[in-house]
Design an enzyme around this catalytic site. Structure first.
Site, PDB file in Angstrom:
ATOM      1  N   LYS A 271       0.860  -1.182   0.000  1.00  0.00           N
ATOM      2  CA  LYS A 271       0.000   0.000   0.000  1.00  0.00           C
ATOM      3  C   LYS A 271       0.893   1.228   0.000  1.00  0.00           C
ATOM      4  CE  LYS A 271      -2.823   2.734   3.105  1.00  0.00           C
ATOM      5  NZ  LYS A 271      -3.572   2.785   4.359  1.00  0.00           N
TER       6      LYS A 271
ATOM      7  N   THR B 146      -8.636   2.494  12.553  1.00  0.00           N
ATOM      8  CA  THR B 146      -8.865   3.233  13.794  1.00  0.00           C
ATOM      9  C   THR B 146     -10.194   2.887  14.468  1.00  0.00           C
ATOM     10  OG1 THR B 146      -7.627   5.032  12.782  1.00  0.00           O
ATOM     11  CG2 THR B 146      -8.818   5.544  14.802  1.00  0.00           C
TER      12      THR B 146
END
Lengths: 69, 257, 367
Positions: free
Chosen positions: B96, B206
């Site tokens: 990524k 998160t």
């Protein structure tokens, strides 16, 4: 037996010769597990760590995987 | 079976899991199990000798596909370096790309990200660029050989949901690569919304890491992603205002002699 | 990859049984979707679609108004030359037909251009047959330069060119290309194009893409309806338009649905396309490609054209004449095909206005 200056993770460090990469990790108390070593810009395979003797001005990056998104 | 073909692999879970910001990494095995994620992201960092952490990889099921990110990179060059190191470390060829030079909002630098994508795709990586949703740049990412495009829903860690909805929708409509919504998804319902729109997958970190019960939240996201996907596949009806009353548009075809 | 590589894969599929299997309910489901897949587009072209024309029309009308507003762009064709080396079974300019062959001089081009400007039109489409000897690229470029003094937009409908030739004409002032594949089915293509350079199917098929690559602003595709089952042709046309839209977002793609008209030579079409079918394909293409331009020429009857305005059409020709130098006076000459709507430009404008639309004669000004 003499002292040489190398760079580990960007920090200047003094080590005692002769010392291999493997020896350095043991001295620092780092388990070889799944860390990655970049030695003077090249990624070095784990089985070569005991062979490589550190010398003056060497640059070593010791990296590991951490959590990330 | 609704499989996602991506980066040379076929996977069934459309929830990608990030492993940052957990109060304790030891919960990660439970979180992975509950999330049913098959793709897990990790980061690469210099070892801190004063505070040697545990190795993250020991917590990740060997069957998972590892997707190292290039977080910390400020330029394409740095991202490329990190990607190469991760691959050499045996992480496979997925990466990524995350290039961030903006510390205030943590928004990605699309230009540097594109440069890194070009280089790494040419080296045989399956490249997943994290980017601001911009159609022109997404096309360039595709042309550069990206395996998918990962537009942000809102800034990293903001938990603000799909603020970029309309832009992401355009990417979904126009780019024939998997679109993976990454960053900003704060609730399971938002993950479902992205999937209903036709996103190929979502990456959540998160919202799970900071939940009261991370494993339970991972399970909730897993269900939400499945529900959203199923809704997309079932074919949503078009939302319309009330039908306008007007004369038939095709009456003329019948009115003739 | 070029379009032919993509389209070749489609040719093996059994479209007939797919089309026969579609139900009106399935068509209705597709109309209600926000995004239409290629398969969905094909389903809209099915016989079941005939029963769903009104709901399709509502959707198409809404999409057109949303994307284009209530505006119809007007243009007119000008034939520069009817010299042609091709033997195309359906065309009045067929090399075997005996007709007065003529290529306008630059002076005549200017004169005819001046006559057209009196109507208020500022968009023009120039046409030639395929005769690089009588109407070479250099000649076409000269005509374009001359016409650009009078028109804000000059499009070409000429034989297919190489990329650098398209670039040359763009430099001369061309902003649009119209190039019909005529028939997307390669076997039928080979049969109806009996002789001449036009026999090269792939060179023609990939020409619109070369124009896009050269930087053409608008590219208009079409299939000549009557040579093959229209569903197959319109499906291929839609795929072609979609392919170019995706790959060349800077070019505006539009499509035409020319039905074969009587022409010298007395060609009999293989299939006849009804008004209902023409409406169905316009609606299907609009639903599949909300942003594509749709052009309807004076091949179609006036009343029918008027009704098409609300269904997705964005561009129409007006005050047309399909013979070389037809506006210059003198004796009647040989035309490419017979036109059906012979209304003048002012008549067209006022009709369009009455229907609640604005007729645009000049869409932009190059600065």
């Amino acid at each position: 037996m003499s002292n040489v200056i190398i760079k580990i993770n960007g920090k200047t460090t003094e080590i005692k010769e002769p010392l291999t990469i493997r020896g350095l990790l043991e001295e620092k108390g780092i388990k070889p597990g799944e860390i990655v070593i970049q030695y003077n810009g090249d990624i070095i395979d784990k089985n070569r760590w005991p062979e490589i003797l550190l010398k003056e001005n060497d640059e070593l990056e010791i990296l590991r995987f951490v959590g990330g998104g | 079976m609704d499989l996602l073909k991506i980066g040379g692999k076929e996977i069934s879970s459309r929830l990608f899991l990030g492993t940052g910001k957990f109060a304790s990494d030891s919960v990660i095995p439970d979180v992975i199990r509950a999330s049913q994620a098959e793709v897990v992201t990790v980061a690469l960092r210099r070892v801190d000798f004063d505070d040697p952490q545990e190795n993250m990889l020991q917590y990740i099921n060997k069957e998972c596909i590892l997707m190292p990110n290039t977080s910390g990179a400020r330029t394409a060059e740095e991202a490329v370096k990190i990607a190469r190191i991760a691959r050499a470390a045996g992480c496979g060829n997925w990466v990524k790309i995350e290039v961030i030079r903006d510390n205030k909002y943590l928004l990605p630098d699309n230009y540097e990200t594109l440069k890194a994508t070009e280089i790494l795709a040419a080296e045989g990586f399956a490249v997943f660029p994290y980017m601001s949703p911009d159609l022109m740049v997404a096309r360039q990412m595709r042309d550069a050989g990206a395996a998918a495009v990962m537009p942000l829903g809102s800034p990293i860690g903001s938990n603000r949901g799909l603020k970029t909805r309309e832009m992401v929708r355009i990417l979904i409509d126009e780019i024939d690569l998997p679109i993976i919504v990454d960053a900003g998804i704060g609730k399971p319902s938002e993950a479902a919304e992205a999937m209903e729109m036709g996103a190929a997958a979502v990456l959540v970190n998160t919202a799970i890491a900071v939940a009261g019960d991370p494993a339970a939240m991972a399970g909730a996201f897993s269900l939400a992603v499945k529900a959203g996907r199923q809704g997309f596949l079932a074919g949503l009806g078009e939302a319309r205002p009330y039908a306008e009353a007007s004369s038939p548009l095709t009456g003329f075809l019948r009115d003739r002699d | 990859m070029e379009f032919y590589d993509l389209y070749r894969k489609q040719l093996g599929h059994d479209l007939d049984s797919f089309l026969a299997g579609i139900t009106p309910g399935e068509v209705s489901d597709i109309i209600n979707k926000n995004r239409i897949t290629e398969t969905g587009f094909l389903a809209l072209l099915s016989p079941a679609g005939q029963k769903m024309l009104e709901p399709m029309a509502r959707k198409a009308h809404g999409l057109t108004v949303k994307n284009f507003g209530k505006v119809i762009q007007l243009y007119t064709p000008m034939y520069l030359s009817n010299h042609c080396t091709n033997e195309c079974a359906y065309c009045g300019f067929n090399v075997r037909n005996t007709l007065g062959r003529r290529t306008l001089t630059i002076g005549e081009v200017e004169e005819e251009g001046r006559i057209i400007t009196k109507t208020g039109l500022r968009h023009i489409l120039v046409l030639t047959g395929e005769s690089p000897r009588n109407a070479p690229v250099e000649y076409i470029g000269k005509c374009v330069r001359k016409l650009r003094q009078y028109f804000s937009s000059v499009s070409i409908e000429i034989y297919p060119l190489h990329t650098d030739e398209y670039k040359t004409l763009i430099e001369a002032g061309v902003d649009g290309l119209t190039l019909y594949q005529e028939v997307y089915d390669p076997e039928i293509y080979d049969i109806v194009h009996i002789r001449g350079p036009k026999k090269d199917y792939t060179f023609r098929l990939n020409a619109p893409e070369r124009a896009c690559r050269a930087g053409m602003r608008t590219v208009n595709l079409g299939a000549l309806l009557g040579l093959n089952d229209w569903q197959k042709e319109v499906f291929a046309l839609g795929l072609h338009a979609r392919y170019l839209q995706d790959k060349y977002p800077e070019t505006e793609i539009s499509v035409s649905f020319p039905r074969i008209r009587p022409a010298q030579g007395g060609f009999q079409p293989k299939v006849t396309v009804s008004d209902e079918e023409l409406v169905q394909m316009i609606l299907a293409v609009r639903i599949f490609l909300p942003r594509v331009g749709i052009t309807v020429s004076t091949r179609e009857r006036a009343d029918f054209r008027d009704n098409l305005i609300r269904l997705g059409v964005t561009k129409m020709s007006a005050g047309s004449c399909t013979e070389v130098g037809g506006r210059l006076g003198g004796e009647g000459r040989d035309s490419q095909f017979e036109i059906s709507d012979s209304r003048s430009v002012p008549e067209m404008r006022s009709t369009i206005q009455k229907l609640g639309y604005q007729a645009v004669c000049k869409d932009w000004l190059t600065i």
